[in-house]
Every structure is written in structure tokens, then in C-alpha cells.
Design a protein around this motif. Sequence first.
Motif, short mmCIF file in Angstrom:
data_model
loop_
_atom_site.label_atom_id
_atom_site.label_comp_id
_atom_site.label_asym_id
_atom_site.label_seq_id
_atom_site.Cartn_x
_atom_site.Cartn_y
_atom_site.Cartn_z
N THR A 76 -8.34 5.25 62.25
CA THR A 76 -8.18 4.23 61.07
C THR A 76 -8.89 4.87 59.96
O THR A 76 -10.33 4.92 60.18
CB THR A 76 -8.15 2.89 61.49
N GLY A 77 -8.33 4.95 58.92
CA GLY A 77 -8.84 5.22 57.89
C GLY A 77 -8.85 6.82 57.40
O GLY A 77 -8.51 7.54 58.27
N GLY A 78 -9.09 7.35 56.05
CA GLY A 78 -8.88 8.44 55.60
C GLY A 78 -7.52 8.99 55.54
O GLY A 78 -7.41 10.28 55.25
N THR A 79 -6.63 8.07 55.46
CA THR A 79 -5.28 8.57 55.29
C THR A 79 -4.74 8.32 53.88
O THR A 79 -3.38 8.78 53.46
CB THR A 79 -4.37 7.77 56.29
N MET A 119 3.72 4.05 49.77
CA MET A 119 3.84 5.65 49.72
C MET A 119 2.39 6.23 49.47
O MET A 119 2.45 7.55 49.67
CB MET A 119 4.61 5.98 48.26
N GLN A 120 1.43 5.64 49.51
CA GLN A 120 0.09 6.21 49.38
C GLN A 120 -0.53 6.59 50.61
O GLN A 120 -1.61 7.21 50.95
CB GLN A 120 -1.08 5.32 48.63
N SER A 121 0.33 6.15 51.57
CA SER A 121 -0.35 6.16 52.98
C SER A 121 0.27 7.53 53.60
O SER A 121 1.61 7.84 53.43
CB SER A 121 0.60 5.20 53.99
N ARG A 122 -0.51 8.28 54.45
CA ARG A 122 -0.13 9.40 54.81
C ARG A 122 -0.46 9.14 56.38
O ARG A 122 -0.95 10.12 57.01
CB ARG A 122 -1.13 10.69 54.41
N ALA A 123 -0.04 8.33 56.82
CA ALA A 123 -0.17 7.91 58.25
C ALA A 123 0.71 9.14 59.19
O ALA A 123 1.74 9.45 58.79
CB ALA A 123 0.50 6.53 58.77
N ILE A 124 0.21 9.73 60.21
CA ILE A 124 0.79 10.75 60.80
C ILE A 124 0.45 10.29 62.41
O ILE A 124 -0.42 9.33 62.84
CB ILE A 124 0.27 11.94 60.75
N ALA A 125 1.24 10.99 63.45
CA ALA A 125 1.06 11.00 64.67
C ALA A 125 1.45 12.43 65.24
O ALA A 125 2.27 13.00 64.92
CB ALA A 125 1.69 9.88 65.25
N GLY A 126 0.95 12.51 66.63
CA GLY A 126 1.61 13.76 67.24
C GLY A 126 0.75 13.68 68.60
O GLY A 126 0.38 12.71 69.18
N VAL A 127 1.08 15.10 69.24
CA VAL A 127 0.52 15.27 70.53
C VAL A 127 -0.51 16.51 70.34
O VAL A 127 0.07 17.59 69.67
CB VAL A 127 1.85 15.76 71.63
N ALA A 128 -1.61 16.48 71.10
CA ALA A 128 -2.34 17.76 70.97
C ALA A 128 -3.11 17.79 72.50
O ALA A 128 -3.65 16.85 73.07
CB ALA A 128 -3.40 17.33 69.99
N PHE A 134 -2.69 8.87 66.98
CA PHE A 134 -2.10 8.08 65.80
C PHE A 134 -3.21 7.89 64.77
O PHE A 134 -4.41 7.64 65.06
CB PHE A 134 -1.63 6.78 66.34
N CYS A 135 -2.63 8.25 63.49
CA CYS A 135 -3.52 8.18 62.26
C CYS A 135 -3.01 7.28 61.58
O CYS A 135 -1.87 7.52 60.92
CB CYS A 135 -3.89 9.59 61.63
N VAL A 136 -3.78 5.96 61.17
CA VAL A 136 -3.17 4.94 60.60
C VAL A 136 -4.39 4.64 59.36
O VAL A 136 -5.48 4.96 59.38
CB VAL A 136 -3.01 3.78 61.29
#
Length: 174
Positions: A76-79, A119-128, A134-136
Motif C-alpha cells: 500500500t502506497g507509492g502508486t 486516474m492517478q492510481s497506478r494499482a497493479i497486481a501479478g504473479v512472481a 497486489f499493489c494498491v
Amino acid sequence: MPTNSRQFIPLNIAIMVVSDSRTEETDTSGKTLVDRLVDAGHQCAEKVIVIDDIYQIRAKISAWIADPAINAIITTGGTGVTGRDGTPEAVKPLLDKELTGFGEVFRTLSYDEIGTSTMQSRAIAGVANGHYIFCVPGSSGACRTAWDKLISAQLDYRTRPCNLVEVMPRLLEK
């Protein structure tokens, strides 16, 4: 929606608060996520606060994705879009696959709450390395939206027609 036809599978979830100013005493977003995941029946594997530096973020997430005891990570944060916001840049190089639908759906849901500011949110998610990430955004409201409306159902094995937990055993297939 979860149904009772399957048994719940608790996961070990790590929480990272990305902030240059928050402390354990002033952090509300990380606490919101920990409270919600524990209330859902999961375990908080670890919670840390990391400054908004892509290399420190990446180092901690790299350690977590190398740990087989951790199933998922939520940051959470930095997005956002300021010069110090670097969570997506820290995480994207680590991803084996991006779950582009997460950011798309998060912003759609967030639009109902904060309008065009989403629209300022660059929330992303994925598999590593077999771990979900999850980045919120850093607000507690964004954390509630992400957990309550997206993440919790996908990290619940009982959710039908499908969920992320049921494919976990196949994430490392070649």
C-alpha cells in the motif's frame, strides 16, 4: 461470492506499507489490510514499513517471493504519480505475469468513490515465483476498496466460479 461448498484455505499474506512519513503509530492503511485479512481467516506473515525507494521495496519483495511460506503480498502506497512514487517500477520487473484486470477493475470501483481522481492510481497486481502481489494506493479507503471488493474474494478458495487460490498449485508449472 464465496459459497460454503468448499473449505476455506488460510493463506500467509505479507503487508508492505510504502511511505516516507508513516510509522507504526501513524499507519492506518497497513493496519486496515492486516485487520481485514486476519478477520477473513488468513495470517499476516509479516508487516513492514519501507521508504519509497524502488531498491528497498524490491529487496523486501524479492525476499518474500523467495519464501515458500508466504502465499501473497499486498503493498500500500507509492502508486501515485509524484517523483517519489515508485512501487510499480519496483514490482513490475519481479513479475512473471501481470494481472492487468486488477488495476482496471480497481480503478473502475474507485471511480464510484473518488471520481476522476482514480486516474492517478497506478494499482497493479501479478504473479512472481508462485506468489500473488497486489499493489494498491496508500489511503485506507483504497485499501478497503481493494480488499473488500477484489482481493478478499480472489484469495478465498470458496469463491465461484473461480479464484486465485485454486490455481496456486499450478503457478510454477513450466
